[in-house]
Scaffold this active site. Structure first.
Site, PDB file in Angstrom:
ATOM      1  N   CYS A 160     -15.572 -13.148   7.169  1.00 40.16           N
ATOM      2  CA  CYS A 160     -15.934 -12.015   6.308  1.00 40.16           C
ATOM      3  C   CYS A 160     -15.479 -12.310   4.889  1.00 40.16           C
ATOM      4  O   CYS A 160     -14.333 -12.702   4.665  1.00 40.16           O
ATOM      5  CB  CYS A 160     -15.273 -10.749   6.830  1.00 40.16           C
ATOM      6  SG  CYS A 160     -15.338  -9.394   5.664  1.00 40.16           S
ATOM      7  N   GLN A 284      -1.334  -0.605   2.648  1.00 41.49           N
ATOM      8  CA  GLN A 284      -2.542  -0.647   1.818  1.00 41.49           C
ATOM      9  C   GLN A 284      -3.279  -1.971   2.020  1.00 41.49           C
ATOM     10  O   GLN A 284      -2.666  -3.032   1.931  1.00 41.49           O
ATOM     11  CB  GLN A 284      -2.146  -0.514   0.350  1.00 41.49           C
ATOM     12  CG  GLN A 284      -1.546   0.835   0.008  1.00 41.49           C
ATOM     13  CD  GLN A 284      -2.600   1.899  -0.228  1.00 41.49           C
ATOM     14  OE1 GLN A 284      -3.797   1.615  -0.214  1.00 41.49           O
ATOM     15  NE2 GLN A 284      -2.163   3.129  -0.429  1.00 41.49           N
ATOM     16  N   TYR A 313       2.536  13.503   2.257  1.00 41.01           N
ATOM     17  CA  TYR A 313       1.657  12.530   2.928  1.00 41.01           C
ATOM     18  C   TYR A 313       2.127  11.121   2.549  1.00 41.01           C
ATOM     19  O   TYR A 313       1.351  10.319   2.034  1.00 41.01           O
ATOM     20  CB  TYR A 313       0.194  12.727   2.527  1.00 41.01           C
ATOM     21  CG  TYR A 313      -0.330  14.132   2.713  1.00 41.01           C
ATOM     22  CD1 TYR A 313      -0.889  14.518   3.931  1.00 41.01           C
ATOM     23  CD2 TYR A 313      -0.267  15.065   1.684  1.00 41.01           C
ATOM     24  CE1 TYR A 313      -1.382  15.810   4.102  1.00 41.01           C
ATOM     25  CE2 TYR A 313      -0.758  16.357   1.854  1.00 41.01           C
ATOM     26  CZ  TYR A 313      -1.317  16.723   3.062  1.00 41.01           C
ATOM     27  OH  TYR A 313      -1.807  17.983   3.219  1.00 41.01           O
ATOM     28  N   GLU A 334       5.790  13.168   6.054  1.00 45.38           N
ATOM     29  CA  GLU A 334       4.729  12.431   6.749  1.00 45.38           C
ATOM     30  C   GLU A 334       4.683  12.932   8.192  1.00 45.38           C
ATOM     31  O   GLU A 334       5.704  13.198   8.804  1.00 45.38           O
ATOM     32  CB  GLU A 334       5.050  10.931   6.663  1.00 45.38           C
ATOM     33  CG  GLU A 334       4.362  10.042   7.651  1.00 45.38           C
ATOM     34  CD  GLU A 334       2.848  10.008   7.531  1.00 45.38           C
ATOM     35  OE1 GLU A 334       2.309   9.954   6.416  1.00 45.38           O
ATOM     36  OE2 GLU A 334       2.192  10.065   8.597  1.00 45.38           O
ATOM     37  N   ASP A 382      -0.872  12.542  -1.471  1.00 46.75           N
ATOM     38  CA  ASP A 382      -1.793  11.444  -1.122  1.00 46.75           C
ATOM     39  C   ASP A 382      -2.369  11.732   0.263  1.00 46.75           C
ATOM     40  O   ASP A 382      -2.115  10.989   1.214  1.00 46.75           O
ATOM     41  CB  ASP A 382      -1.038  10.108  -1.159  1.00 46.75           C
ATOM     42  CG  ASP A 382      -1.950   8.911  -0.939  1.00 46.75           C
ATOM     43  OD1 ASP A 382      -3.190   9.093  -0.903  1.00 46.75           O
ATOM     44  OD2 ASP A 382      -1.427   7.791  -0.804  1.00 46.75           O
ATOM     45  N   CYS A 409      -8.554   9.864  -1.679  1.00 48.97           N
ATOM     46  CA  CYS A 409      -9.528   8.867  -1.220  1.00 48.97           C
ATOM     47  C   CYS A 409     -10.892   9.506  -0.996  1.00 48.97           C
ATOM     48  O   CYS A 409     -11.806   8.862  -0.498  1.00 48.97           O
ATOM     49  CB  CYS A 409      -9.037   8.170   0.043  1.00 48.97           C
ATOM     50  SG  CYS A 409      -8.632   9.300   1.374  1.00 48.97           S
TER      51      CYS A 409
HETATM   52  N1  SAH Z   1       1.057   7.588   0.496  1.00 52.31           N
HETATM   53  C1  SAH Z   1       0.939   6.578   1.520  1.00 52.31           C
HETATM   54  C2  SAH Z   1       0.000   6.930   2.673  1.00 52.31           C
HETATM   55  C3  SAH Z   1      -1.249   7.663   2.354  1.00 52.31           C
HETATM   56  S1  SAH Z   1      -2.389   7.803   3.687  1.00 52.31           S
HETATM   57  C4  SAH Z   1       0.593   5.257   0.900  1.00 52.31           C
HETATM   58  O1  SAH Z   1       0.120   5.164  -0.231  1.00 52.31           O
HETATM   59  O2  SAH Z   1       0.791   4.234   1.548  1.00 52.31           O
HETATM   60  C5  SAH Z   1      -2.202   9.485   4.163  1.00 52.31           C
HETATM   61  C6  SAH Z   1      -1.005   9.733   5.062  1.00 52.31           C
HETATM   62  O3  SAH Z   1      -0.987  11.123   5.408  1.00 52.31           O
HETATM   63  C7  SAH Z   1      -1.040   8.993   6.385  1.00 52.31           C
HETATM   64  O4  SAH Z   1       0.164   8.284   6.531  1.00 52.31           O
HETATM   65  C8  SAH Z   1      -1.163  10.103   7.454  1.00 52.31           C
HETATM   66  O5  SAH Z   1      -0.464   9.809   8.634  1.00 52.31           O
HETATM   67  C9  SAH Z   1      -0.523  11.268   6.741  1.00 52.31           C
HETATM   68  N2  SAH Z   1      -0.921  12.608   7.205  1.00 52.31           N
HETATM   69  C10 SAH Z   1      -2.112  12.987   7.703  1.00 52.31           C
HETATM   70  N3  SAH Z   1      -2.126  14.313   7.944  1.00 52.31           N
HETATM   71  C11 SAH Z   1      -0.902  14.786   7.576  1.00 52.31           C
HETATM   72  C12 SAH Z   1      -0.308  16.083   7.576  1.00 52.31           C
HETATM   73  N4  SAH Z   1      -0.990  17.139   7.993  1.00 52.31           N
HETATM   74  N5  SAH Z   1       0.942  16.199   7.121  1.00 52.31           N
HETATM   75  C13 SAH Z   1       1.641  15.121   6.676  1.00 52.31           C
HETATM   76  N6  SAH Z   1       1.127  13.873   6.661  1.00 52.31           N
HETATM   77  C14 SAH Z   1      -0.131  13.695   7.101  1.00 52.31           C
END
Ligand code: SAH
Length: 454
Positions: A160, A284, A313, A334, A382, A409
């Site tokens: 890929c 990431q 998050y 999280e 996030d 996103c």
């Molecule tokens: N900020 C991190 C991850 C972002 S992805 C980074 O940049 O690496 C979004 C994250 O939100 C994921 O880890 C997912 O598990 C978490 N998530 C999803 N629903 C959630 C909720 N209701 N409460 C808290 N975290 C949540």
């Protein structure tokens, strides 16, 4: 009236959020044409007609768009990975910015001039992770690659263009091993067979490689031979893991890992910090571009050292941890327990002592913190694609932070949430799209909001 199999002349004037081209007929019917480019003049065969729109495919390109380029991958248009290998990267970035502008305006009612999109330095081979489904071709031979668009049909792909070259070598060795042994291939329909997925991760800075086999059962036959083949073909092999998934489900990973070789994880570096990456850890996929995204978030957070920072998050803690030295206290939230453990480990490995992490649903945790009297100066959000929602925005309003930095996103849910924020007195100050996933239609956006009156 438009009907199936009609051939019509169409000029493509825009693109959908999913990356398909769109043109309008003289009667104002929008026709969605995958793999077209804005500016194309086409003969389009109509495939499906709905009330106010239709789907078609390119029958003939009469005048190609100036943005067109020759696709540089043999799997393009069959595999469901890339939607934009036939247009220039500049055009792709233009379409991505447009997607953000459109969502903000249409859904959020927000008219704002975006900052220029931050393009990815690498458009090829930027991914550090691959999860390749394994299946049988109609003749019975092994197939490994990607699902076709909106389907579970596997498109065989040995190299890929979005993945590091070393992944092609892992694929080659795995095929060779499967040919030499009588391990059978998993069949999604019957739930029988052993090898389900090949899962690969690569630490770009550390040059560490993880190979993981997702297996319907406890393991593979002749794991000794597999290890020998992997070790002799891959000088940077750091660990090999077998993940057991006996469920008849689309979820790739089961919840049990067995380490065949090495420590079961690799490490990599982001914004100068070290992170441990296990098969379950969120990491990431475009590392270099994640640094740019985090840099922008850090600029927007404008920390001076005295602040309480709330990272909602937070995944494995990456965004907040890269800012921990610039604030007094960091609280991460999280929902996934493993990710919270990783976040705590990541803080320890990097000698960060002013961070704590909560395993909880973000709206619930925020409301608990608010009741306890926690008043963050800066909040980072996030969330996954569904966004953070009104309840959390209202709680944030009660916490009254000076700044909110929203990393999104999905422009559509971002736009909806920004509207909620404007209702509680937070002004959208700056919006910067960041291209984390070249050649796909996904776009990330970082937004700075400031409390009105500041
Ligand atoms: N900020 C991190 C991850 C972002 S992805 C980074 O940049 O690496 C979004 C994250 O939100 C994921 O880890 C997912 O598990 C978490 N998530 C999803 N629903 C959630 C909720 N209701 N409460 C808290 N975290 C949540």
């Amino acid at each position: 009236m438009l009907k199936k199999n009609d051939i019509i002349r169409l000029v493509i004037t825009s693109a959908t959020a999913e990356g398909s081209g769109v043109g309008k007929t003289d009667d104002g019917i929008a026709v969605f044409v995958p793999l077209s480019a804005v500016g194309d003049e086409l003969n389009v065969r109509i495939l499906k007609v709905k009330k106010s729109y239709a789907f078609g495919k390119i029958e003939e390109i009469i005048t190609p768009s100036e943005a067109r380029i020759e696709p540089d991958c043999g799997c393009f248009s069959r595999c469901g990975g890339c939607v934009w290998r036939h247009i220039s990267y500049e055009e792709e970035c233009r379409l991505k910015s447009q997607k953000v502008t459109d969502a903000l305006e249409r859904i959020g009612g927000i008219k704002t001039e975006l900052k220029p999109i931050i393009p990815s330095e690498r458009v090829l081979r930027y991914r550090n992770k691959a999860q390749l489904p394994v299946g049988k071709a109609p003749g019975g031979s092994l197939q490994m690659g990607f699902y076709a668009f909106h389907s579970h049909r596997i498109i065989d792909c040995g190299d890929c263009a979005l993945q590091p070259e070393v992944f092609a070598e892992v694929i080659r060795i795995t095929r060779d091993f499967m040919a030499k042994t009588d391990n059978d291939i998993y069949d999604e329909k019957t739930g029988k067979g052993r090898l389900r997925h090949l899962y690969i991760r690569y630490g770009e800075i550390t040059d560490e490689l993880m190979v993981c086999y997702v297996v319907n059962g406890n393991g593979l036959k002749r794991e000794d031979l597999l290890l020998e083949m992997l070790k002799s073909g891959l000088p940077n092999l750091k660990t090999v893991v077998v993940n057991s998934n006996r469920e008849k489900t689309n979820v790739i990973l089961g919840n049990k890992n067995r380490t065949l070789y090495g420590s079961g994880y690799i490490t990599d570096v982001l914004c100068g910090l070290k992170f441990k990456i296990s098969p379950f850890s969120f990491w990431q996929v475009n590392r270099a571009q994640a640094e740019r995204l985090y840099e922008k978030a850090r600029e927007y957070a404008a920390l001076t050292g005295s602040e309480t920072l709330l990272d909602l998050y937070c995944g494995t803690g990456t965004i907040g941890l890269t800012m921990a030295k610039d604030c007094k206290e960091l609280i991460g939230v999280e929902i996934i327990e493993d990710a919270v453990c990783d976040a705590e480990n990541n803080a320890a490995v990097n000698s960060i002592c002013n961070a704590r992490f909560m395993c909880s649903d973000a709206p619930k945790a925020a409301s608990q913190l608010e009741r306890e009297g926690v008043r963050p100066d800066v909040i980072i959000l996030d969330p996954p694609r569904k966004g953070c929602g009104e309840e959390l925005v209202r709680t944030i309003g009660k916490m009254n932070p000076d700044r909110v930095v929203y990393v999104s996103c999905d422009p559509a849910t971002l736009a909806r949430d920004l509207k909620y924020f404007s209702e509680i007195g937070y002004e959208t100050k700056e919006v910067t799209p960041v291209d984390m996933f070249p050649r796909t239609a996904h776009v990330e956006t970082v937004v700075l909001m400031i409390r009105a009156g500041l």
